[in-house]
Motif scaffolding. Structure first.
Motif, PDB file in Angstrom:
ATOM      1  N   VAL A   1      19.569  35.404  -0.836  1.00 33.06           N
ATOM      2  CA  VAL A   1      18.339  34.901  -0.213  1.00 33.06           C
ATOM      3  C   VAL A   1      17.906  35.822   0.919  1.00 33.06           C
ATOM      4  CG1 VAL A   1      17.348  33.031   1.162  1.00 33.06           C
ATOM      5  CG2 VAL A   1      18.756  32.494  -0.839  1.00 33.06           C
ATOM      6  N   TRP A   2      18.850  36.235   1.736  1.00 32.10           N
ATOM      7  CA  TRP A   2      18.518  37.129   2.850  1.00 32.10           C
ATOM      8  C   TRP A   2      18.073  38.508   2.357  1.00 32.10           C
ATOM      9  CZ3 TRP A   2      17.468  36.599   7.841  1.00 32.10           C
ATOM     10  CH2 TRP A   2      17.765  35.375   8.443  1.00 32.10           C
ATOM     11  N   ALA A   3      18.617  38.958   1.235  1.00 31.88           N
ATOM     12  CA  ALA A   3      18.171  40.237   0.670  1.00 31.88           C
ATOM     13  C   ALA A   3      16.721  40.138   0.216  1.00 31.88           C
ATOM     14  CB  ALA A   3      19.074  40.638  -0.496  1.00 31.88           C
ATOM     15  N   ALA A   4      16.335  39.004  -0.380  1.00 35.59           N
ATOM     16  CA  ALA A   4      14.948  38.812  -0.794  1.00 35.59           C
ATOM     17  C   ALA A   4      14.022  38.765   0.416  1.00 35.59           C
ATOM     18  CB  ALA A   4      14.823  37.525  -1.604  1.00 35.59           C
ATOM     19  N   LEU A   5      14.454  38.095   1.476  1.00 34.99           N
ATOM     20  CA  LEU A   5      13.657  38.045   2.702  1.00 34.99           C
ATOM     21  C   LEU A   5      13.539  39.429   3.332  1.00 34.99           C
ATOM     22  CD1 LEU A   5      15.030  34.744   4.292  1.00 34.99           C
ATOM     23  CD2 LEU A   5      12.894  35.075   3.026  1.00 34.99           C
ATOM     24  N   ALA A   6      14.621  40.198   3.279  1.00 35.63           N
ATOM     25  CA  ALA A   6      14.580  41.568   3.792  1.00 35.63           C
ATOM     26  C   ALA A   6      13.595  42.405   2.992  1.00 35.63           C
ATOM     27  CB  ALA A   6      15.982  42.188   3.730  1.00 35.63           C
ATOM     28  N   GLY A   7      13.543  42.182   1.683  1.00 33.15           N
ATOM     29  CA  GLY A   7      12.585  42.894   0.847  1.00 33.15           C
ATOM     30  C   GLY A   7      11.152  42.583   1.232  1.00 33.15           C
ATOM     31  N   LEU A   8      10.879  41.325   1.533  1.00 29.40           N
ATOM     32  CA  LEU A   8       9.531  40.947   1.972  1.00 29.40           C
ATOM     33  C   LEU A   8       9.170  41.644   3.279  1.00 29.40           C
ATOM     34  CD1 LEU A   8       9.591  37.126   1.171  1.00 29.40           C
ATOM     35  CD2 LEU A   8       8.177  38.864   0.064  1.00 29.40           C
ATOM     36  N   LEU A   9      10.129  41.737   4.196  1.00 29.08           N
ATOM     37  CA  LEU A   9       9.876  42.428   5.462  1.00 29.08           C
ATOM     38  C   LEU A   9       9.596  43.908   5.231  1.00 29.08           C
ATOM     39  CD1 LEU A   9       9.736  42.375   8.521  1.00 29.08           C
ATOM     40  CD2 LEU A   9      12.223  42.639   8.592  1.00 29.08           C
ATOM     41  N   LEU A  10      10.320  44.515   4.309  1.00 26.21           N
ATOM     42  CA  LEU A  10      10.084  45.925   4.005  1.00 26.21           C
ATOM     43  C   LEU A  10       8.702  46.137   3.395  1.00 26.21           C
ATOM     44  CD1 LEU A  10      13.570  46.980   2.586  1.00 26.21           C
ATOM     45  CD2 LEU A  10      12.514  47.766   4.709  1.00 26.21           C
ATOM     46  N   LEU A  11       8.247  45.201   2.593  1.00 28.86           N
ATOM     47  CA  LEU A  11       6.894  45.307   2.033  1.00 28.86           C
ATOM     48  C   LEU A  11       5.835  45.237   3.129  1.00 28.86           C
ATOM     49  CD1 LEU A  11       6.913  43.162  -1.237  1.00 28.86           C
ATOM     50  CD2 LEU A  11       6.853  45.643  -1.032  1.00 28.86           C
ATOM     51  N   VAL A  12       6.058  44.371   4.109  1.00 29.06           N
ATOM     52  CA  VAL A  12       5.097  44.232   5.211  1.00 29.06           C
ATOM     53  C   VAL A  12       4.991  45.520   6.014  1.00 29.06           C
ATOM     54  CG1 VAL A  12       4.670  43.047   7.406  1.00 29.06           C
ATOM     55  CG2 VAL A  12       5.348  41.740   5.385  1.00 29.06           C
ATOM     56  N   THR A  13       6.131  46.207   6.200  1.00 26.23           N
ATOM     57  CA  THR A  13       6.128  47.427   7.011  1.00 26.23           C
ATOM     58  C   THR A  13       5.819  48.677   6.199  1.00 26.23           C
ATOM     59  OG1 THR A  13       8.530  47.706   6.672  1.00 26.23           O
ATOM     60  CG2 THR A  13       7.833  46.435   8.588  1.00 26.23           C
ATOM     61  N   GLN A  14       5.606  48.519   4.891  1.00 23.18           N
ATOM     62  CA  GLN A  14       5.376  49.669   4.016  1.00 23.18           C
ATOM     63  C   GLN A  14       3.928  50.165   4.119  1.00 23.18           C
ATOM     64  OE1 GLN A  14       5.088  49.887  -0.673  1.00 23.18           O
ATOM     65  NE2 GLN A  14       7.175  49.413  -0.038  1.00 23.18           N
ATOM     66  N   ARG A  15       3.760  51.453   4.247  1.00 25.14           N
ATOM     67  CA  ARG A  15       2.424  52.045   4.337  1.00 25.14           C
ATOM     68  C   ARG A  15       1.766  52.152   2.966  1.00 25.14           C
ATOM     69  NH1 ARG A  15       3.633  57.071   8.501  1.00 25.14           N
ATOM     70  NH2 ARG A  15       4.189  55.798  10.328  1.00 25.14           N
ATOM     71  N   GLU A  16       0.441  52.214   2.986  1.00 29.64           N
ATOM     72  CA  GLU A  16      -0.321  52.239   1.740  1.00 29.64           C
ATOM     73  C   GLU A  16      -0.075  53.506   0.925  1.00 29.64           C
ATOM     74  OE1 GLU A  16      -2.455  50.283  -0.963  1.00 29.64           O
ATOM     75  OE2 GLU A  16      -1.976  49.526   1.036  1.00 29.64           O
ATOM     76  N   GLN A  17       0.262  54.633   1.625  1.00 28.87           N
ATOM     77  CA  GLN A  17       0.436  55.889   0.891  1.00 28.87           C
ATOM     78  C   GLN A  17       1.848  56.055   0.314  1.00 28.87           C
ATOM     79  OE1 GLN A  17       0.023  55.569   4.137  1.00 28.87           O
ATOM     80  NE2 GLN A  17       1.113  57.091   5.347  1.00 28.87           N
ATOM     81  N   ALA A  18       2.685  55.027   0.443  1.00 25.74           N
ATOM     82  CA  ALA A  18       4.030  55.125  -0.110  1.00 25.74           C
ATOM     83  C   ALA A  18       3.976  55.329  -1.615  1.00 25.74           C
ATOM     84  CB  ALA A  18       4.810  53.862   0.214  1.00 25.74           C
ATOM     85  N   GLN A  19       4.831  56.227  -2.109  1.00 26.05           N
ATOM     86  CA  GLN A  19       4.838  56.566  -3.538  1.00 26.05           C
ATOM     87  C   GLN A  19       6.066  55.992  -4.220  1.00 26.05           C
ATOM     88  OE1 GLN A  19       4.497  60.850  -3.659  1.00 26.05           O
ATOM     89  NE2 GLN A  19       2.282  60.740  -3.896  1.00 26.05           N
ATOM     90  N   VAL A  20       5.841  55.290  -5.306  1.00 25.42           N
ATOM     91  CA  VAL A  20       6.922  54.740  -6.102  1.00 25.42           C
ATOM     92  C   VAL A  20       7.172  55.666  -7.286  1.00 25.42           C
ATOM     93  CG1 VAL A  20       7.694  52.795  -7.502  1.00 25.42           C
ATOM     94  CG2 VAL A  20       6.366  52.387  -5.417  1.00 25.42           C
ATOM     95  N   GLU A  21       8.351  56.256  -7.321  1.00 28.72           N
ATOM     96  CA  GLU A  21       8.698  57.171  -8.403  1.00 28.72           C
ATOM     97  C   GLU A  21       9.384  56.396  -9.536  1.00 28.72           C
ATOM     98  OE1 GLU A  21       7.957  60.245  -8.665  1.00 28.72           O
ATOM     99  OE2 GLU A  21       7.140  60.601  -6.657  1.00 28.72           O
ATOM    100  N   PRO A  22       8.882  56.524 -10.774  1.00 26.37           N
ATOM    101  CA  PRO A  22       9.516  55.819 -11.905  1.00 26.37           C
ATOM    102  C   PRO A  22      10.996  56.153 -12.057  1.00 26.37           C
ATOM    103  CG  PRO A  22       7.376  56.710 -12.540  1.00 26.37           C
ATOM    104  CD  PRO A  22       7.671  57.260 -11.176  1.00 26.37           C
TER     105      PRO A  22
END
Length: 295
Positions: A194-215
């Motif tokens: 549960v805490w890992a999922a919450l941590a993921g949400l926090l990382l999404l909030v702090t993520q910049r728009e130009q972040a690149q997701v590599e397949p």
């Protein structure tokens, strides 16, 4: 490609679903293991079965458990924060630290406030009260999942497998040493999940728009293998426990060696399988939470 708002939104939805699902699973484990006679009996059978071959594994089990202290947790947290900082990921360092701290504080609070009714099934340990979730297991699992978050993509799969294996061994070790019931370890993994999922949400909030997701960073095959292996172990555990349910609910001290071994081995499989599934869920989505360009 760029991370669009829709992709980030669907990732957030998935993380919320994971948090809610693991919370629901925790409630089921808590209710069944603590507040039903059958759940307490199954836990006690598994805990009694740890006596089989205990002399041969007592030394390595104690060595594993003795490494999980408050000092070792602080050292591991500092190491994880350092890995994130040398990658110039300040938000990641903070989030990974919050994951570890939040999971371990939550476990201690839950252990203190949750009550374990005495049904007379395990009189020797009833005076000790509730032990769910397991603190030692939470330490190992929180460090393992935080490590998945902070490691660079090139070594992430190796870290995920080693971390999940160590946490699973730690959970089984608490059962083998007689420190915790199997439900305690399973509940601990769910708290950390549960805490890992919450941590993921926090990382999404702090993520910049130009972040690149590599397949190439998705590691889908590794996540599927880890998750599938964990699911098979959980199913094997369910089959073992269902076999025990069909037996007369005798005092575990009066049960045969085979029944006790099935209880212990089945519970150990459930512990290891749960950790594998939780780690696979983090591994499957971490490339979107920690993309190549710092967020």
């Amino acid at each position: 490609m760029r991370v669009r708002a829709t992709a980030r939104g669907w990732t957030a939805v998935w993380l919320v679903v994971l948090a809610l699902a693991q919370t629901a699973a925790f409630l089921v484990v808590w209710r069944a293991a603590l507040h039903t006679e059958l759940g307490q009996w199954l836990d006690t059978v598994a805990l009694t079965g740890n006596q089989i071959g205990q002399e041969r594994i007592a030394e390595p089990v104690n060595r594993i458990l003795n490494t999980m202290s408050a000092l070792s947790l602080l050292a591991a947290t500092a190491m994880i924060g350092f890995i994130a900082l040398i990658r110039r990921r300040v938000a990641l360092a903070i989030t990974a630290t919050l994951l570890i701290a939040g999971a371990n504080v939550s476990t201690q609070l839950l252990k203190h406030f949750l009550a374990r009714p005495d049904f007379g099934i395990d009189p020797e340990r009833s005076a000790a009260g509730n032990s769910l979730p397991s603190g030692h297991t939470t330490v190992a699992a929180s460090v393992a999942l935080a490590l998945i978050l902070v490691l660079p993509p090139t070594v992430r799969v190796l870290g995920a497998y080693l971390g999940a294996a160590y946490a699973a061994v730690a959970g089984v070790a608490t059962l083998s040493a007689g420190w915790h019931r199997p439900s305690d370890a399973v509940a601990a993994f769910l708290v950390v999940g549960v805490w890992a999922a919450l941590a993921g949400l926090l990382l999404l909030v702090t993520q910049r728009e130009q972040a690149q997701v590599e397949p190439a960073d998705a590691h889908r095959v590794a996540a599927v293998v880890l998750g599938l292996g964990g699911a098979i172990a959980v199913v094997a555990s369910a089959l073992a426990l269902s076999w025990l349910v069909d037996l007369p609910q005798l005092d575990p001290d009066e049960m045969g060696r085979r029944s006790l071994f099935v209880g212990y081995a089945g519970s150990a499989a459930g512990i290891a399988g749960t950790m594998a599934v939780v780690a696979a869920l983090v591994l499957a989505v971490v490339h979107r939470l920690v993309p190549r360009v710092k967020g």
